[in-house]
Each structure stands twice: as C-alpha cells, then as structure tokens.
Design a protein around this motif. Sequence first.
Motif: not given
Length: 243
Positions: A127-132, A151-153, A186-190, A196-201
């Motif tokens: 789980g990667l939430w941010h650059p750090a 990748l978690e926004l 990679v799994l991307l979600h928000g 919903w923007a992250a899902l579309r991306l």
Amino acid sequence: MNGPRRPGEHPALPVAPEELARDVAAVAAAGADAVHLHVKDAAGADTLGAAAMAEVLAAVRAAAPAVPVGVTTGAWAVPDPARRTAAVRSWRGSALLPDFASVNWHEDGADDVAGALLDLGVGVEAGLWHPAGAGAWLASPHRDRCARVLLELPDGPDEREVQPRAEELLRLVRRAQRDGGREVPVLLHGEGTSTWAALRLAGGRGLATRIGLEDVLVLPDGSPAAGNAALVRAARNLLRSPA
C-alpha cells in the motif's frame, strides 16, 4: 468490503462474518474477482486477532470458495509495530489464512509485517499512499517479493488533481523496474472524492482497480450506493463506457 468504517456509517456495511460472507458472494456475482476486507472485533473495530480472522475466512470461503480474500494489516488496528508483527505471526496456528494482505509502507514496522506475511505464505500487497511511502517501499528488501502494488489516492483531491497524483506514484513504482527490479502489477484506486476519477484513470491505463464501501458510499452520480454489489456494478458499467 468495509474498511476501517464502524457499524452505522452505512446501513449495508458488512461487519459480522455472516454479513461479509453474503456480501462476498454478492460482489463476486456482480463481477469482482477478489475481495479486500477488514476483520472486526465485537465492537466493530478492526482487529488482527487470529480467532476472529479464522471465523471470517471460514464463513467467506464457505459462501464463495473460489474468490481470493485479502485483509488489512493497518497500524490503526495494532499501533505498536512489534505487537502488530506478532499479531500477524500468530496466524500461523490457524488452518485458514488470507490469500493476501495489504501492508502500508509509510507505517513503522512495514518491512517486519511484510516479512511475517511472506513467512506464512501470504501474498503482500504494498500500500503506497504518497511519495514518502513509495520511497520506503523502493528501499525495502521485500520490494520484489510483493504480489502487487496498491496505489491509494486520498479523499479530498478533486478530479483535476487525481491524474498528477497518480502519475507521480506510478513514476516511482516504474523506477523499481528501471533499476532492475521485478515488474509488479499495479492496482490504482481512490477514496472519497478521488474514487471515481481514479477508477476511470485506472481503466484507461489498463491497471487493476477496486471499489467498495471502504472507499466510497456514493455512486458516480452522487446518489447513495445501496451496497458493495451496487458499487461493483456501477464500476463495471463505468469501465465499459467510452472515455
């Protein structure tokens, strides 16, 4: 399926083992190919307890035996890193283990928790939430043993902010491959406003994605979601629609 939410945050939030079992079967029928859930204690708070974990896994696998099941190891469940690692190691005595577990790499003790999971044969989802957090993962001895990067926004960014935030994290993950590391899926979600923007991306980039009451309580049009299965159906419809 539920995330760290507590009972009462949504009328369809699954908490008890039998509720999770019903919901897993429902989302699988709606098109989900795996699930991520948080095991709860009697008060509805997240727990890493082996007995509670085994009870949930037994119920879920009886209802949906073919569905891979992932769980959390979030620090909010057991804040002390040593105790959190010990809690994960206590799963060894159980006949039932999750297929994978998420490890938040910005949290203290992430490497130890990941090592304990790998020793058990449980897949690790980074789980990667941010650059750090991404930087900590890049430096981890377990980096190339992870089954997937998550990748978690966060909640808060509007639709315009989602893409640059996601691109920054993706660049860091791709750096591992340029440095000779294994190519990790990679799994991307928000969450909340970014969901919903992250899902579309993710759909547009050919990345895996996820949806559920942990991330959002409303459908793409802003109306309340009836539950997890309704969110899965909405996500599949959105991903099939032209950009």
